[in-house]
Design an enzyme around this catalytic site. Structure first.
Site, PDB file in Angstrom:
ATOM      1  N   CYS A 100      -3.493   4.993  -5.712  1.00 53.87           N
ATOM      2  CA  CYS A 100      -2.754   4.869  -6.600  1.00 53.87           C
ATOM      3  C   CYS A 100      -1.872   3.426  -6.301  1.00 53.87           C
ATOM      4  CB  CYS A 100      -1.860   5.776  -6.694  1.00 53.87           C
ATOM      5  SG  CYS A 100      -0.706   6.113  -5.399  1.00 53.87           S
ATOM      6  N   GLU A 148      -3.424   8.109   2.136  1.00 56.39           N
ATOM      7  CA  GLU A 148      -3.065   6.920   2.668  1.00 56.39           C
ATOM      8  C   GLU A 148      -1.774   6.789   3.208  1.00 56.39           C
ATOM      9  OE1 GLU A 148      -5.040   6.313  -1.507  1.00 56.39           O
ATOM     10  OE2 GLU A 148      -3.924   7.613  -0.426  1.00 56.39           O
ATOM     11  N   HIS A 162       0.334  11.105  -0.096  1.00 58.05           N
ATOM     12  CA  HIS A 162      -1.189  11.037  -0.343  1.00 58.05           C
ATOM     13  C   HIS A 162      -1.658  10.665   0.957  1.00 58.05           C
ATOM     14  CE1 HIS A 162      -0.828   9.605  -4.864  1.00 58.05           C
ATOM     15  NE2 HIS A 162      -0.152  10.872  -4.719  1.00 58.05           N
ATOM     16  N   CYS A 206       0.655   3.551  -3.202  1.00 59.47           N
ATOM     17  CA  CYS A 206      -0.441   3.695  -1.956  1.00 59.47           C
ATOM     18  C   CYS A 206      -0.765   2.189  -1.700  1.00 59.47           C
ATOM     19  CB  CYS A 206      -1.384   4.542  -1.798  1.00 59.47           C
ATOM     20  SG  CYS A 206      -0.838   6.229  -1.551  1.00 59.47           S
TER      21      CYS A 206
END
Length: 143
Positions: A100, A74, A72, A103
């Site tokens: 999410c 992040e 992801h 993260c």
């Protein structure tokens, strides 16, 4: 709204626009996400969703399902900090999609104190965890 609040909101909108542009670097077809980490008005890291370094730049399989090893935005931005001389302690993360839960855990552990995002997600467990950890969470609608 005070002058300093207006200035902060203008700055937040500017960095979110930059994160949106940064997301265009992603090779992912289903969804492109960008993230910036800013500390004292300096961009200290950036990231977008994609495969780990050295892997082919293909995020989805033949059935258009995201491959399990795709990172992801992040996570990419936070791990990039680990390879630099910068510190994310007290920083703000600007991310185009709501983080999410995985993260969110990384954001908490990285010492990030503020998260600004521009796209809601059907699950809010990541956002709820950030709030529970005392992190300021700001939603700014995409313009």
């Amino acid at each position: 709204m005070s002058d300093s609040d207006k200035k902060q909101e203008a700055l937040d909108r500017r960095y979110i626009r930059m994160a949106t542009i940064w997301a265009e670097n992603s090779y992912c077809k289903r969804r492109q996400v960008g993230a910036l980490i800013v500390n004292e008005k300096m961009i200290i890291s950036d990231g977008y969703n994609g495969t780990p370094a050295g892997f082919e730049n293909v995020c989805e399989d033949e059935e258009n399902v995201t491959k399990p090893y795709v990172l992801h935005a992040e996570a990419n931005a936070i791990t990039k900090i680990a390879r630099s001389n910068n510190s994310s302690d007290g920083a703000t993360m600007y991310v185009t999609a709501a983080p999410c839960i995985e993260c969110a855990k990384l954001i908490i552990q990285a010492g990030i104190k503020r998260v600004v995002y521009s796209e809601k997600y059907r699950l809010e467990d990541g956002i709820n965890l950030l709030k529970r950890a005392g992190i300021e969470v700001v939603y700014i609608e995409n313009q």
